[in-house]
Design a protein around this motif. Structure first.
Motif, PDB file in Angstrom:
ATOM      1  N   ARG A 103       3.289   8.642   6.970  1.00  0.00           N
ATOM      2  CA  ARG A 103       2.845   8.116   5.682  1.00  0.00           C
ATOM      3  C   ARG A 103       3.750   6.969   5.243  1.00  0.00           C
ATOM      4  O   ARG A 103       4.900   6.882   5.650  1.00  0.00           O
ATOM      5  N   THR A 104       3.185   6.124   4.389  1.00  0.00           N
ATOM      6  CA  THR A 104       3.972   5.049   3.793  1.00  0.00           C
ATOM      7  C   THR A 104       4.847   5.646   2.697  1.00  0.00           C
ATOM      8  O   THR A 104       4.696   6.807   2.334  1.00  0.00           O
TER       9      THR A 104
ATOM     10  N   SER B 111       4.589   5.162  -0.329  1.00  0.00           N
ATOM     11  CA  SER B 111       3.752   5.501  -1.489  1.00  0.00           C
ATOM     12  C   SER B 111       2.845   6.700  -1.204  1.00  0.00           C
ATOM     13  O   SER B 111       2.076   7.104  -2.061  1.00  0.00           O
TER      14      SER B 111
ATOM     15  N   LYS C 230       0.493   6.984   1.311  1.00  0.00           N
ATOM     16  CA  LYS C 230      -0.745   6.693   2.033  1.00  0.00           C
ATOM     17  C   LYS C 230      -0.553   6.957   3.523  1.00  0.00           C
ATOM     18  O   LYS C 230       0.543   6.803   4.055  1.00  0.00           O
TER      19      LYS C 230
ATOM     20  N   ARG D  24      -0.456   6.290   7.340  1.00  0.00           N
ATOM     21  CA  ARG D  24      -0.280   5.138   8.231  1.00  0.00           C
ATOM     22  C   ARG D  24      -1.225   5.324   9.400  1.00  0.00           C
ATOM     23  O   ARG D  24      -0.896   6.020  10.358  1.00  0.00           O
ATOM     24  N   ARG D  25      -2.380   4.739   9.310  1.00  0.00           N
ATOM     25  CA  ARG D  25      -3.447   4.974  10.298  1.00  0.00           C
ATOM     26  C   ARG D  25      -3.092   4.493  11.691  1.00  0.00           C
ATOM     27  O   ARG D  25      -3.519   5.047  12.667  1.00  0.00           O
TER      28      ARG D  25
END
Length: 66
Positions: free
Chosen positions: A53-54, A56, A58, A60-61
């Protein structure tokens, strides 16, 4: 586009350890997405907090877990 790149990937992030429960969840997710989208579906279950994840929060695809 390559045939291998077509389709949908579903990621289930879980703390579930019971293999029967987990298999049922994976099957159910695959069926549900398959009914909604006309594309091949691949479902993956990973341990909680293993999805990159970032800062924030989200997903990280494109990141790969190490």
């Amino acid at each position: 586009m390559d045939e291998e790149r077509n389709g949908v990937a579903v990621l289930i992030e879980t703390a579930e350890r019971d293999q029967e429960v987990l298999a049922g969840a994976v099957r159910a997710a695959g069926i549900a997405v398959g009914k909604a989208l006309p594309a091949p579906v691949s479902v993956f279950a990973v341990a909680r907090n293993r999805v990159p994840r970032t800062t924030s929060g989200k997903i990280r695809r494109r990141a790969r877990a190490q």
